[in-house]
Design an enzyme around this catalytic site. Structure first.
Site, short mmCIF file in Angstrom:
data_model
loop_
_atom_site.label_atom_id
_atom_site.label_comp_id
_atom_site.label_asym_id
_atom_site.label_seq_id
_atom_site.Cartn_x
_atom_site.Cartn_y
_atom_site.Cartn_z
N THR A 54 11.49 16.67 70.89
CA THR A 54 11.85 16.02 69.63
C THR A 54 13.36 15.90 69.41
O THR A 54 13.79 15.07 68.62
CB THR A 54 11.24 16.78 68.44
OG1 THR A 54 11.70 18.14 68.45
CG2 THR A 54 9.71 16.75 68.49
N GLU A 83 36.14 0.48 52.25
CA GLU A 83 37.27 1.40 52.22
C GLU A 83 38.15 1.25 53.45
O GLU A 83 39.32 1.65 53.43
CB GLU A 83 36.77 2.84 52.13
CG GLU A 83 36.04 3.18 50.84
CD GLU A 83 35.63 4.64 50.82
OE1 GLU A 83 36.44 5.47 50.36
OE2 GLU A 83 34.51 4.95 51.26
N THR A 110 8.98 20.41 73.92
CA THR A 110 8.21 21.48 73.30
C THR A 110 6.71 21.25 73.42
O THR A 110 5.93 22.20 73.55
CB THR A 110 8.59 21.61 71.81
OG1 THR A 110 9.98 21.95 71.71
CG2 THR A 110 7.77 22.68 71.11
N TYR A 135 10.20 30.26 73.58
CA TYR A 135 9.36 29.51 74.51
C TYR A 135 10.25 28.72 75.46
O TYR A 135 11.44 28.52 75.21
CB TYR A 135 8.41 28.57 73.77
CG TYR A 135 9.08 27.44 73.03
CD1 TYR A 135 9.28 26.20 73.62
CD2 TYR A 135 9.53 27.62 71.72
CE1 TYR A 135 9.90 25.17 72.94
CE2 TYR A 135 10.15 26.59 71.04
CZ TYR A 135 10.33 25.36 71.65
OH TYR A 135 10.96 24.35 70.97
#
Length: 368
Positions: free
Chosen positions: A131, A323, A52, A65
């Site tokens: 990102t 667990e 970006t 974009y």
């Protein structure tokens, strides 16, 4: 809070984004804008991969974009004053959105960074990156690069043509970090929104906010503050040797299986049939899943598939033998690593021949 003067500087830099494409068109010589006459400045290599931060407005409707349209040299050349921070050179490794990040680009980055470091041509490296998978690339590089030279990943949440684009300010701050002597020996860093994060802990947590990157289990390692960098802790040496890469991509196949209510064994059985060498469980809570899924993972482990339990919840540690009987079933746990980073580490371990469950667990516990 960020000091007023820093906010003013960031505001001035973000206004660049609205006129970014026009500025690029007016720049007669981007290379000339990257050169600094002061030979005392640090030498920083910028490696572009797209994202970006290099995006431009699309002809599609709304805020659409296209990623990776502006090259790294032009990104640098359009930021006033950045050439006063360092002597900058820029190269393009890829031009993709980070949703398409892949092993080849990772290997190309490692090859170029190693060459630059070994030839002593740089004092720092900045990687412009989308990102979406930035945390995975940062963590991959953290595990394989053996250097004190700062390596800094930077991106943006808004494209270069958006009003209030955050890319110019983020790139300026990444350059400050990469060129600073106090950044040496801190491993691979991620810099956005005035904040410095370590590669092991950083996560993208919001789809659109400029504050999307946080380190929920450790906090940031520092801030880009007015007139200085502020690191919160001293640099810490690695606890284990860096992992070796194979001669060429791809890395071994490791699948992430996402746990959910009413889950059966089918996704796990399918992963084994498709040749997965490892499986990371994005489990509920403390890395748990349904009985059917746990039984299928146990069967996969008996067939030699490495199984690592992580969690889908976004923060906290996955603990052994609480667990789930990890010792009995032959599982490892990811501890503080989210599923996507747990996958990267497992790929590297398998590629390096580390496949014994106890050794795998030790690797997850050690800080690279």
């Amino acid at each position: 809070m960020t000091p007023h003067s820093l906010r003013s500087t960031r505001f001035a830099l973000t206004t660049i984004g609205a006129a970014f494409v026009l500025m690029i068109g007016l720049l007669a010589s981007p290379a000339a804008a990257q050169r600094a006459s002061d030979t005392t400045l640090a030498r920083v290599l910028v490696l572009g991969t797209g994202g970006t931060i290099a995006g431009q407005a699309s002809a599609r409707a709304g805020n659409a974009y296209d990623s990776g349209k502006v090259n790294s040299a032009d990104l640098v050349a359009a930021i006033p004053g950045i050439d006063k921070l360092a002597r900058i050179s820029a190269e393009q490794i890829a031009s993709i959105g980070s949703q398409d990040m892949n092993d080849k680009v990772w290997f190309d980055l490692v090859k170029r960074i190693r060459a630059a470091v070994d030839s002593k041509e740089v004092d720092g490296v900045v990687i412009t990156h989308g990102t979406d998978t930035m945390e995975e690339t940062a963590f991959f590089l953290q595990n394989v690069l053996d250097t004190d030279v700062p390596v800094v990943l930077v991106g943006s949440m808004r494209p270069s043509t958006a009003i209030g684009a955050d890319g110019p300010a983020n790139l300026y701050e990444a350059m400050r970090v990469a060129s600073a002597p106090e950044s040496r020996g801190r491993g691979v860093l991620v810099v956005l929104n005035d904040t410095i994060h370590g590669a092991r802990w950083v996560q993208k947590t919001n789809t659109t906010s400029v504050q999307t990157f946080v380190s929920p289990d450790a906090g940031p390692v520092g801030y880009v503050d007015t007139g200085s960098l502020r690191y919160l802790h001293p640099a810490v040496p690695a606890e284990r040797a860096k992992l070796k890469l194979p001669e060429a991509p791809p890395l071994p196949r490791v699948d992430i299986i996402y746990s959910h209510a009413n889950m059966d064994a089918a996704p796990i059985e399918d992963a084994v049939k498709r040749g997965a060498k490892g499986i990371v469980l994005a489990g509920v809570g403390d890395g748990n899943s349904s009985k059917a899924a746990i039984d299928a993972l146990a069967a996969a482990a008996k067939q030699g598939v490495l199984v690592v339990r992580s969690s889908r919840v976004g923060s906290g540690f996955v603990n052994r033998n609480v667990e789930v009987e990890d010792d009995k079933l032959g599982f490892a746990v990811a501890l503080d690593l989210n599923p996507q980073k747990a996958r990267v580490l497992l790929q590297l371990l398998i590629a390096g021949g580390i496949t014994e469950p106890k050794a795998v667990q030790q690797a997850y516990a050690a800080k690279p």
